[in-house]
Write a protein that holds these residues in place. Structure first.
Motif, short mmCIF file in Angstrom:
data_model
loop_
_atom_site.label_atom_id
_atom_site.label_comp_id
_atom_site.label_asym_id
_atom_site.label_seq_id
_atom_site.Cartn_x
_atom_site.Cartn_y
_atom_site.Cartn_z
N PRO A 1 60.81 52.12 25.71
CA PRO A 1 59.36 51.93 25.56
C PRO A 1 58.91 50.52 25.95
O PRO A 1 59.72 49.60 26.00
N PHE A 2 57.64 50.41 26.25
CA PHE A 2 56.96 49.13 26.51
C PHE A 2 57.51 48.39 27.73
O PHE A 2 57.65 47.18 27.72
N ALA A 3 57.79 49.15 28.79
CA ALA A 3 58.17 48.55 30.07
C ALA A 3 56.97 48.55 31.00
O ALA A 3 56.03 49.33 30.84
N HIS A 4 57.01 47.66 32.00
CA HIS A 4 55.91 47.55 32.97
C HIS A 4 56.52 47.53 34.36
O HIS A 4 57.19 46.56 34.75
N ILE A 5 56.30 48.60 35.11
CA ILE A 5 56.77 48.69 36.49
C ILE A 5 55.58 48.40 37.39
O ILE A 5 54.68 49.23 37.55
N ARG A 6 55.56 47.23 37.99
CA ARG A 6 54.43 46.79 38.80
C ARG A 6 54.57 47.28 40.25
O ARG A 6 55.63 47.80 40.64
N PRO A 7 53.50 47.11 41.06
CA PRO A 7 53.50 47.70 42.41
C PRO A 7 54.68 47.31 43.29
O PRO A 7 55.26 46.24 43.15
N GLU A 8 55.00 48.25 44.19
CA GLU A 8 56.01 48.08 45.24
C GLU A 8 57.42 48.01 44.67
O GLU A 8 58.30 47.38 45.27
N SER A 9 57.64 48.63 43.55
CA SER A 9 59.00 48.71 43.01
C SER A 9 59.61 50.06 43.36
O SER A 9 58.90 51.07 43.46
N ASN A 10 60.92 50.06 43.52
CA ASN A 10 61.65 51.29 43.87
C ASN A 10 62.85 51.38 42.94
O ASN A 10 63.84 50.67 43.11
N ILE A 11 62.72 52.26 41.94
CA ILE A 11 63.77 52.41 40.93
C ILE A 11 64.60 53.63 41.29
O ILE A 11 64.10 54.75 41.28
N HIS A 12 65.86 53.43 41.62
CA HIS A 12 66.71 54.52 42.08
C HIS A 12 67.21 55.36 40.91
O HIS A 12 66.91 55.09 39.74
N ASP A 13 68.00 56.39 41.23
CA ASP A 13 68.44 57.37 40.23
C ASP A 13 69.24 56.72 39.10
O ASP A 13 69.98 55.75 39.32
N GLU A 14 69.11 57.32 37.90
CA GLU A 14 69.95 57.02 36.74
C GLU A 14 69.89 55.56 36.31
O GLU A 14 70.87 55.01 35.78
N VAL A 15 68.75 54.95 36.51
CA VAL A 15 68.54 53.57 36.09
C VAL A 15 67.95 53.56 34.68
O VAL A 15 67.20 54.45 34.30
N LYS A 16 68.27 52.53 33.91
CA LYS A 16 67.69 52.32 32.59
C LYS A 16 66.86 51.04 32.61
O LYS A 16 67.38 49.95 32.89
N ILE A 17 65.56 51.19 32.36
CA ILE A 17 64.66 50.05 32.22
C ILE A 17 64.14 50.10 30.79
O ILE A 17 63.35 50.98 30.44
N GLY A 18 64.58 49.17 29.95
CA GLY A 18 64.31 49.28 28.52
C GLY A 18 63.05 48.57 28.06
O GLY A 18 62.15 48.26 28.84
N ASN A 19 63.01 48.30 26.76
CA ASN A 19 61.80 47.77 26.15
C ASN A 19 61.52 46.33 26.58
O ASN A 19 62.40 45.50 26.69
N PHE A 20 60.24 46.09 26.84
CA PHE A 20 59.74 44.77 27.24
C PHE A 20 60.44 44.21 28.48
O PHE A 20 60.79 43.04 28.56
N VAL A 21 60.63 45.11 29.45
CA VAL A 21 61.16 44.72 30.76
C VAL A 21 60.05 44.88 31.78
O VAL A 21 59.35 45.89 31.79
N GLU A 22 59.88 43.88 32.64
CA GLU A 22 58.88 43.92 33.70
C GLU A 22 59.58 43.88 35.05
O GLU A 22 60.42 43.00 35.31
#
Length: 457
Positions: free
Chosen positions: A328-349
């Protein structure tokens, strides 16, 4: 089949909206009102669509792009005057012309098609789209004769006591024989309290010529709503949102609480995806099957791969792969490319970064202007220091790198494959692959320091 044309009236400023934005450009579920109308007209077999613009003409044209031809109503002198502006394009055509207001975003292509069909079946010169309402005050009434044809159309202010009881109202949408329409427009007068040329007067002109004027009553009054102020705009948004959510649910999407889920008109969602309350999905977002979105997530122009979870997070103008876990509470800003099976956790930008398959940034990190490889672990507090006050630089982290907690990677910098970054390091130079890099001050313990300090005090 006779040729079909459409004229969309979109010239008014809409003073009751009390806005700098022209009325027909106010969005309903993410799309300008007039674009809803034009898109629904485009679903019909229509040879040509002409949009009458006036206030904000260039902005309206920019929103509709190649969807319509345009004519300009320089002065707003009434609806008949507006339609007359299309004479240069349609005046010599033979066929049927649909006239519809650009502030009626809820009307569907199915209702338009039914109106056109009724018009042709009754061999009418004009057909009025009507609706039934228990609250007809303010609407013009449609008076029918014994055969069900239109006897006359009466504005509310001109109705007598009996006519006021009639609950069938004129919605402001019409079909006309195109030649009859433009001939009758030449006879419309502005001899009225407003000094304007009114399109309903064409009905009376055709009646006086003993032409057939018919009426088609839609079963759904809500479709005919014209949006003139913010209250009506909110109501149109509510109705449209309900329609959109029901469409997705009938196509295999679970929406836990449709009244608190906000999905724009252009969104595509795969089956067996679950949308939790408080989620806002906007723009041209595409969500694949088997995803979980929310609660309280916001997606804008995002592509979400199958099986991904976006929990209480924001994703904007970015691509998310399959089986990705965000929040929860992540921020994916423009022009990002998150590939398969990635973990982006809390308070990550994440900003303008590529995150390779299987990598993790589980908490409290900023990864901007970065190219992160596969199976990288970004420890708590990892930061790519991408901005020197004037320009942005790239951080490159190759596969299988372990970045310890509270590490700063000062760009431009490359961390080689399989390298380790010791916790608390500030990395300013490239790190070779398979190495351990430690970039922090040596720890010094000053024994009895506190006792000495207290003696001085």
């Amino acid at each position: 089949m006779t040729n079909r044309f459409a004229i969309i009236l979109a010239a008014g400023q809409g003073t009751r909206m009390k806005s700098k934005l022209y009325k027909v450009l106010h969005p309903v579920c993410g799309k300008p009102m007039v674009e809803h109308v034009v898109d629904n007209v485009s679903k019909l077999t229509v040879e040509r669509t002409v949009t009458v613009v006036g206030h904000g003409a260039e902005l309206v044209k920019s929103k509709l792009l190649n969807k319509s031809d345009f004519v300009v109503q320089e002065e707003q002198l009434g609806t008949a005057h507006a339609v007359k502006q299309a004479k240069g394009i349609l005046g010599d055509e033979e066929g049927t012309t649909l006239v519809i207001c650009g502030d009626t975003p809820l009307i569907t292509s199915e209702t338009m098609e039914a109106l056109l069909k009724h018009h042709h079946e009754h061999k009418a010169k004009a057909t009025v789209l009507t609706a039934y309402t228990d609250q007809p005050d303010g609407y013009g009434r449609v008076i029918r004769n014994a055969e069900g044809l239109v006897e006359k159309n009466v504005e509310h202010k001109d109705t007598n006591e009996e006519e006021r009881k009639i609950k069938e109202i004129n919605t402001g949408t019409y079909c006309f024989d195109n030649q009859a329409l433009f001939q009758a427009l030449e006879k419309v007068s502005n001899d009225n309290a407003q000094g304007e040329y009114y399109l309903p007067d064409v009905i009376e002109i055709l009646k006086n010529q003993n032409e057939v004027v018919s009426a088609y009553q839609t079963a759904d009054f809500d479709e005919t709503m014209g949006v003139n102020d913010r209250v009506a705009l909110s109501e149109a948004e509510r109705i449209m949102r309900k329609r959109i959510n029901e469409y997705h649910m009938r196509n295999g999407v679970t929406i836990i609480d449709p009244t608190h889920t906000y999905i724009d008109a252009s969104i595509r969602i795969g089956s067996d995806t679950i949308i939790y309350p408080g989620s806002i999905i906007k723009g041209n977002t595409t969500i694949a099957e088997d995803c979980q979105i929310g609660p309280n997530s916001e997606l804008y122009n995002a592509v979400i791969g199958p099986g991904s979870v976006i929990q209480q997070s924001v994703v904007r103008e970015s691509t998310i792969g399959a089986r990705v876990d965000i929040g929860p509470f992540a921020h994916i800003r423009p022009e990002s490319n998150i590939h398969d099976e990635v973990k982006i956790g809390n308070f990550v930008e994440i900003k303008k970064a590529v995150i390779g398959k299987g990598s993790k940034a589980s908490h409290l990190s900023y990864i901007g202007d970065a190219d992160v490889g596969e199976n990288v672990n970004l420890g708590c507090g990892s930061i790519t220091v991408n901005y020197n006050g004037k320009s942005k630089s790239l951080t490159k982290i190759e596969d299988d790198v372990f970045v310890g907690c509270n590490s700063n990677l000062v760009a431009p910098v490359t961390v080689g494959k399989g390298a380790y970054i010791a916790a608390g390091s500030t990395i300013t130079k490239d790190v070779p692959g398979e190495s351990l890099s430690i970039a922090r001050a040596r720890q010094v313990n000053k024994e009895d320091y506190v006792k000495k300090l207290n003696l001085k005090n």
